[in-house]
Design a protein around this motif. Structure first.
Motif, PDB file in Angstrom:
ATOM      1  N   GLU A  33      41.132 -54.391  28.034  1.00 39.82           N
ATOM      2  CA  GLU A  33      41.041 -54.854  29.420  1.00 39.82           C
ATOM      3  C   GLU A  33      39.738 -55.615  29.660  1.00 39.82           C
ATOM      4  O   GLU A  33      39.719 -56.640  30.347  1.00 39.82           O
ATOM      5  N   ILE A  34      38.627 -55.109  29.101  1.00 42.33           N
ATOM      6  CA  ILE A  34      37.340 -55.794  29.261  1.00 42.33           C
ATOM      7  C   ILE A  34      37.372 -57.143  28.545  1.00 42.33           C
ATOM      8  O   ILE A  34      36.920 -58.162  29.091  1.00 42.33           O
ATOM      9  N   GLY A  92      25.206 -58.792  29.957  1.00 38.89           N
ATOM     10  CA  GLY A  92      23.993 -59.576  30.119  1.00 38.89           C
ATOM     11  C   GLY A  92      22.865 -59.073  29.244  1.00 38.89           C
ATOM     12  O   GLY A  92      22.117 -59.856  28.644  1.00 38.89           O
ATOM     13  N   SER A  93      22.743 -57.753  29.129  1.00 44.18           N
ATOM     14  CA  SER A  93      21.659 -57.182  28.324  1.00 44.18           C
ATOM     15  C   SER A  93      21.862 -57.420  26.833  1.00 44.18           C
ATOM     16  O   SER A  93      20.899 -57.386  26.060  1.00 44.18           O
ATOM     17  N   ARG A  94      23.097 -57.685  26.425  1.00 51.64           N
ATOM     18  CA  ARG A  94      23.375 -57.878  24.998  1.00 51.64           C
ATOM     19  C   ARG A  94      23.636 -59.338  24.631  1.00 51.64           C
ATOM     20  O   ARG A  94      23.907 -59.635  23.462  1.00 51.64           O
ATOM     21  N   LEU A  95      23.572 -60.220  25.595  1.00 51.65           N
ATOM     22  CA  LEU A  95      23.792 -61.631  25.285  1.00 51.65           C
ATOM     23  C   LEU A  95      22.751 -62.154  24.308  1.00 51.65           C
ATOM     24  O   LEU A  95      23.007 -63.083  23.541  1.00 51.65           O
ATOM     25  N   GLY A  96      21.562 -61.567  24.329  1.00 55.08           N
ATOM     26  CA  GLY A  96      20.525 -61.976  23.391  1.00 55.08           C
ATOM     27  C   GLY A  96      20.918 -61.743  21.946  1.00 55.08           C
ATOM     28  O   GLY A  96      20.385 -62.395  21.034  1.00 55.08           O
ATOM     29  N   ALA A  97      21.828 -60.806  21.699  1.00 57.63           N
ATOM     30  CA  ALA A  97      22.351 -60.574  20.352  1.00 57.63           C
ATOM     31  C   ALA A  97      23.666 -61.318  20.135  1.00 57.63           C
ATOM     32  O   ALA A  97      23.958 -61.784  19.028  1.00 57.63           O
ATOM     33  N   ILE A 102      31.288 -61.302  20.443  1.00 58.42           N
ATOM     34  CA  ILE A 102      31.345 -60.301  21.512  1.00 58.42           C
ATOM     35  C   ILE A 102      31.998 -59.017  21.002  1.00 58.42           C
ATOM     36  O   ILE A 102      31.515 -57.903  21.261  1.00 58.42           O
ATOM     37  N   ALA A 103      33.103 -59.174  20.281  1.00 56.51           N
ATOM     38  CA  ALA A 103      33.806 -57.993  19.764  1.00 56.51           C
ATOM     39  C   ALA A 103      32.903 -57.183  18.841  1.00 56.51           C
ATOM     40  O   ALA A 103      32.922 -55.945  18.860  1.00 56.51           O
ATOM     41  N   GLU A 104      32.083 -57.874  18.034  1.00 57.21           N
ATOM     42  CA  GLU A 104      31.210 -57.157  17.104  1.00 57.21           C
ATOM     43  C   GLU A 104      30.046 -56.499  17.831  1.00 57.21           C
ATOM     44  O   GLU A 104      29.737 -55.317  17.602  1.00 57.21           O
ATOM     45  N   GLU A 105      29.382 -57.250  18.714  1.00 56.70           N
ATOM     46  CA  GLU A 105      28.185 -56.733  19.366  1.00 56.70           C
ATOM     47  C   GLU A 105      28.500 -55.686  20.435  1.00 56.70           C
ATOM     48  O   GLU A 105      27.641 -54.884  20.792  1.00 56.70           O
ATOM     49  N   LEU A 106      29.743 -55.693  20.960  1.00 52.82           N
ATOM     50  CA  LEU A 106      30.129 -54.713  21.981  1.00 52.82           C
ATOM     51  C   LEU A 106      31.194 -53.751  21.461  1.00 52.82           C
ATOM     52  O   LEU A 106      31.954 -53.180  22.242  1.00 52.82           O
ATOM     53  N   SER A 107      31.262 -53.573  20.159  1.00 50.80           N
ATOM     54  CA  SER A 107      32.322 -52.753  19.567  1.00 50.80           C
ATOM     55  C   SER A 107      32.308 -51.317  20.070  1.00 50.80           C
ATOM     56  O   SER A 107      33.342 -50.632  20.056  1.00 50.80           O
TER      57      SER A 107
END
Length: 390
Positions: free
Chosen positions: A120-121, A18-23, A109-114
């Motif tokens: 699993e996530i 949620g905190s990174r959805l803005g990116a 998502i893969a890039e911003e949460l790398s």
């Protein structure tokens, strides 16, 4: 149904995601339009991309849906998704497009949460996405099947163009071909598709403001947004005799079957209430109806004559008006429910600027109206849901 395997992973990662959805969401749209630029032509709003509202709305819908699944993993929140599905059906969203969105959204998502994402996530959030997508697909298929035709866009001819208030315009159109016409319900809207001066096709939804049960007319009223792209073209360029493309009607801000009604609107948000009032007056309604409206000044009220005439035609209806610029005989300032005699078991329908709707909803709950009986319509991307999810 969210699986037992995915639920703890979603619950644990929801704050971070949620905190990174803005990116994530700007990354997603940038990727998708770079690869599929045709999606911006006649489908996605360029203006809402440029001002960031579409990104906020998408982020809010994802976070809101995931939160609902964590709280109730056995229930798909279809009521929450209904508003999205109705807008999708007036844009012609198709099942295959959810695959396109999935591809570029999960690349983002893969890039911003790398730094934190694991297989699993990713699998758990994939499950959330497809639960949401498949629920929307199901609702949208049902809505498409209710239409009187299988077309997405139909030609309609402008037969009247009338000034409404100080900066609004009412358009009256008739069918320009023999496509069967879907009868609308009071409170619903249609999409209008126009070519902009640079040739790009853009769509906007406008609430029907009268004659919703007609198969020979469509009537909608729009406020000119000088900073927008579509309404200036409508107001300045579209003339009587021109052909424009309209979608079939959709929208879930429609009246229930019984009990008192409270319509609380501000500015151009009066349009869905105006169509409901017109239908109630035409059908000889005997329900108790409170019409509450707020404007900057009396001249700005786009549908003043129509709404006041319809209130006068319904014995059980009454009207109260609030004006920011004081005028003798009317309430001064901003709308307030304080001191009003709220009918028992009333259903409330709210439409107007987002701060107005939030304030009136809070006042309505304080006045004893259950939240389940308060209905609203957001013009444009649903930033209310985005704010709630945040």
């Amino acid at each position: 149904m969210l699986s037992e395997k995915s639920r703890p992973l979603i619950e644990a990662t929801l704050p971070l995601v949620g905190s990174r959805l803005g990116a994530i969401t700007p990354n997603f749209y940038s990727r998708m339009f770079a690869a599929r630029p045709e999606l911006l032509d006649g489908l996605f709003s360029r203006a809402n991309q440029n001002n960031g509202e579409q990104q906020k709305a998408l982020a809010g819908s994802i976070a809101g849906f995931a939160s609902a699944l964590v709280a109730n993993p056995d229930i798909i929140p279809e009521t929450m998704l209904s508003r999205i599905a109705h807008k999708h059906t007036t844009l012609g969203i198709t099942e295959d497009q959810y695959e396109i969105v999935y591809k570029y959204l999960f690349e983002a998502i893969a890039e911003e949460l790398s730094d934190v994402i694991t297989a699993e996530i990713a699998e758990a959030w994939t499950e959330v996405y497809w639960l949401m997508a498949n629920a929307l697909i199901k609702i949208e298929k049902g809505l498409y099947s209710q239409q009187a035709n299988d077309k997405m866009w139909m030609p309609w001819r402008v037969i009247e163009k009338n000034a409404a208030g100080t900066d609004s315009m009412t358009f009256v159109l008739e069918p320009a071909d023999d496509t069967p016409v879907t009868v609308a319900r009071p409170g619903q809207f249609v999409s209008v598709k126009l070519a902009l001066p640079d040739g790009l096709l853009q769509c906007r939804q406008y609430s029907l403001s009268a004659d919703v049960d007609s198969t020979s007319r469509r009537v909608f009223t729009t406020k000119r947004d000088d900073g927008g792209e579509v309404s200036p073209v409508l107001h300045n360029n579209v003339q009587v005799g021109d052909i424009v493309e309209l979608s079939n009607p959709a929208g879930d801000l429609t009246l229930d079957g019984e009990g008192p009604i409270i319509m609380a609107t501000a500015g151009i948000g009066c349009t869905p209430s105006a169509s409901a009032l017109r239908a109630l007056a035409a059908n000889g309604a005997d329900r108790e109806i409170m019409v509450l409206h707020a404007e900057k000044n009396l001249a700005a009220w786009a549908l003043r004559d129509q709404m006041t005439n319809d209130v006068d035609a319904i014995d059980s209806a009454n009207l109260q008006l609030w004006l920011e610029e004081p005028t003798e005989g009317f309430n001064k300032g901003f709308m307030s429910l304080e001191g009003l005699d709220i009918p028992e078991n009333a259903s409330m329908y709210v439409c107007g600027p987002l701060p107005f709707m939030k304030a009136i909803r809070n006042q309505a709950i304080d006045a004893g109206i259950p939240s389940t009986k308060i209905h609203y319509e957001v013009f444009g991307p649903d930033l209310w849901l985005a704010g709630t999810a945040a």
